[in-house]
Design a protein around this motif. Structure first.
Motif, PDB file in Angstrom:
ATOM      1  N   HIS A  24       0.838  -1.206   0.000  1.00  0.00           N
ATOM      2  CA  HIS A  24       0.000   0.000   0.000  1.00  0.00           C
ATOM      3  C   HIS A  24       0.873   1.257   0.000  1.00  0.00           C
ATOM      4  O   HIS A  24       0.841   2.058   0.942  1.00  0.00           O
ATOM      5  N   GLU A  26       2.431   4.972  -0.705  1.00  0.00           N
ATOM      6  CA  GLU A  26       1.913   6.329  -0.889  1.00  0.00           C
ATOM      7  C   GLU A  26       3.077   7.275  -1.173  1.00  0.00           C
ATOM      8  O   GLU A  26       4.231   6.976  -0.841  1.00  0.00           O
ATOM      9  N   CYS A  31       0.836  10.540   2.810  1.00  0.00           N
ATOM     10  CA  CYS A  31       1.011   9.196   3.378  1.00  0.00           C
ATOM     11  C   CYS A  31      -0.036   8.945   4.467  1.00  0.00           C
ATOM     12  O   CYS A  31       0.275   8.438   5.555  1.00  0.00           O
ATOM     13  N   GLU A  33      -2.814   6.908   4.661  1.00  0.00           N
ATOM     14  CA  GLU A  33      -3.142   5.530   5.005  1.00  0.00           C
ATOM     15  C   GLU A  33      -1.997   4.886   5.783  1.00  0.00           C
ATOM     16  O   GLU A  33      -2.219   4.157   6.758  1.00  0.00           O
ATOM     17  N   THR A  34      -0.769   5.182   5.369  1.00  0.00           N
ATOM     18  CA  THR A  34       0.402   4.675   6.091  1.00  0.00           C
ATOM     19  C   THR A  34       0.414   5.208   7.515  1.00  0.00           C
ATOM     20  O   THR A  34       0.629   4.461   8.479  1.00  0.00           O
ATOM     21  N   ASP A  84       6.757   1.653 -11.265  1.00  0.00           N
ATOM     22  CA  ASP A  84       6.068   0.361 -11.269  1.00  0.00           C
ATOM     23  C   ASP A  84       6.970  -0.714 -10.691  1.00  0.00           C
ATOM     24  O   ASP A  84       8.182  -0.738 -10.926  1.00  0.00           O
ATOM     25  N   SER A  93       3.249  -4.184  -4.706  1.00  0.00           N
ATOM     26  CA  SER A  93       2.386  -3.002  -4.692  1.00  0.00           C
ATOM     27  C   SER A  93       1.039  -3.286  -5.352  1.00  0.00           C
ATOM     28  O   SER A  93       0.970  -3.888  -6.425  1.00  0.00           O
ATOM     29  N   THR A  94      -0.004  -2.834  -4.710  1.00  0.00           N
ATOM     30  CA  THR A  94      -1.354  -2.944  -5.268  1.00  0.00           C
ATOM     31  C   THR A  94      -1.763  -1.665  -5.997  1.00  0.00           C
ATOM     32  O   THR A  94      -2.883  -1.576  -6.482  1.00  0.00           O
ATOM     33  N   VAL A  95      -0.863  -0.707  -6.073  1.00  0.00           N
ATOM     34  CA  VAL A  95      -1.155   0.595  -6.679  1.00  0.00           C
ATOM     35  C   VAL A  95      -0.253   0.788  -7.887  1.00  0.00           C
ATOM     36  O   VAL A  95       0.960   0.953  -7.735  1.00  0.00           O
ATOM     37  N   PRO A  96      -0.785   0.774  -9.105  1.00  0.00           N
ATOM     38  CA  PRO A  96       0.062   0.985 -10.287  1.00  0.00           C
ATOM     39  C   PRO A  96       0.799   2.317 -10.212  1.00  0.00           C
ATOM     40  O   PRO A  96       0.251   3.333  -9.793  1.00  0.00           O
ATOM     41  N   ARG A  98       3.253   3.096  -8.267  1.00  0.00           N
ATOM     42  CA  ARG A  98       3.823   3.396  -6.950  1.00  0.00           C
ATOM     43  C   ARG A  98       4.500   2.142  -6.413  1.00  0.00           C
ATOM     44  O   ARG A  98       3.977   1.038  -6.564  1.00  0.00           O
TER      45      ARG A  98
END
Length: 386
Positions: A24, A26, A31, A33-34, A84, A93-96, A98
């Motif tokens: 996850h 950021e 940041c 959520e972190t 990436d 990573s679940t976020v393209p 990042r």
């Protein structure tokens, strides 16, 4: 290797935390959520105070020891990189676009591990200020936290940080008194001529020859203007212009990075670059504007604090695994702002072989997390004994 037994006992928990953070990522100051994840853990550990919203998403947590004493600051960075991931790992990573490609997920985890132990045991005097910082990779969250007054607000007397290092032997510490990482500046040179047809160059003012001359001229700053015993990097990393083979463009762009250690060399580079840009503009009949942006200052360790940190590192890793004459390097760190504000030290922790930081296949080695957490915990106990 005498990792603190209590910290070793929750190594699996630390691995779980780190891999959630890795999945996850950021960026920059955002940041949130972190930070929320960190706050939830700190509350569960029973820390005494949590102060949020510093440098937008940063936070400082306080753990009180037993009796009066100094406040020791421990810092971890939280942000990821805009790139990436290519690891193919289950926790990728679940976020393209990042990726935690510098190990800040691991740094946050190591500080959380130390926080859990210190909140449980409190075998120290004074108190600990746990600094969780956004935007190390860009903008300078460390600068913003210092400007927002964390050193004064929380009475921080000394400050320390760790950074993982692929390619160095597993579990080894290295640092040096004085400069350990360079200052970083950015230059952007905008060149304007007059566009035209590629078949009739005499009717245009071509910005490309000026751009090439400026790029070549900037490289001579190191070889012809810099004292040979002074470290300096001037890297032209971008030369951009044009859109078709038969069109002379109106504009060109040259950009790059400068790395220095001393104010005098920094001033010289900016002055000479301005002279090269102005001279090339006159020679080629174009307009040229230099935008020279000064970034992070050099990261300069304090000698006494290096000695203190090295003694603790030897306790954790053994004498042979600690090096305090590390050559300074041309990378940069915004922990530099905290070291300008307070005495302290920045150390590297080897994580063994593997892709380097900022590489799409990089991953933090979870096996070093208990070592880093033990270092932080023992540092507090040794600096602020009961």
């Amino acid at each position: 290797m005498p990792v603190v037994n209590r910290i070793a006992a929750y190594a699996d928990d630390m691995k779980t935390w780190r891999r959630w953070l890795h999945a996850h990522p950021e960026l920059k100051l955002d940041c949130h959520e972190t930070a929320g994840f960190v706050v939830d853990k700190l509350r569960a550990f029973g820390v005494d105070e949590i102060h949020e919203g510093i440098a937008r998403s940063g936070l400082v947590a306080i753990i009180e020891g037993q009796g009066p004493g100094r406040t020791i600051g421990l810092r971890a960075d939280m942000d990821a990189l805009p790139m990436d991931e290519e690891t193919g790992l289950d926790h990728a990573s679940t976020v393209p676009g990042r990726m935690h490609a510098c190990g800040h997920d691991g740094h946050t985890t190591m500080l959380l591990g130390a926080a859990r132990y210190l909140a449980e045991t409190r075998a120290f005097s004074g108190r600990v200020a746990l600094i969780f910082q956004p935007a190390e990779e860009d903008i300078g969250g460390g600068r913003i936290m210092v400007e927002e007054g964390i050193m004064e607000r929380f009475g921080i007397d000394e400050v320390y940080a760790l950074h993982n290092e692929p390619g160095q032997p597993f579990g080894t510490f290295s640092t040096t008194p004085g400069p350990i990482m360079a200052a970083v500046d950015t230059f952007r040179i905008h060149i304007r001529g007059q566009g035209g047809h590629g078949a009739y160059p005499h009717e245009a003012v071509d910005p490309i020859p000026a751009a090439l001359a400026i790029a070549q001229g900037c490289q001579t700053i190191v070889s012809r203007n810099n004292p040979p015993r002074e470290d300096l990097v001037v890297s032209v990393t971008m030369v951009q212009s044009g859109s078709a083979d038969n069109v002379i463009p109106e504009k060109a762009f040259v950009g790059g990075t400068v790395r220095t250690f001393t104010p005098g060399i920094r001033d010289m580079v900016e002055r000479r670059m301005g002279e090269i840009v102005a001279g090339s503009a006159a020679a080629y009949g174009v307009e040229a504007l230099l935008d020279y942006e000064r970034g992070y200052p050099p990261t300069v360790n304090h000698e006494g604090e290096v000695e203190k940190a090295a003694a603790v590192a030897r306790e954790v890793a053994g004498d042979a695994a600690v090096k305090i004459d590390r050559p300074r390097e041309m990378g940069a760190e915004d922990f530099s702002y905290m070291l300008e504000a307070r005495p302290g030290a920045f150390l590297f922790l080897g994580q063994g072989e593997g892709p380097s930081v900022h590489h799409p296949k990089y991953d933090f080695n979870d096996e070093i997390a208990p070592i880093g957490a033990s270092f932080f915990a023992r540092l507090v106990e040794r600096l602020n004994p009961l």
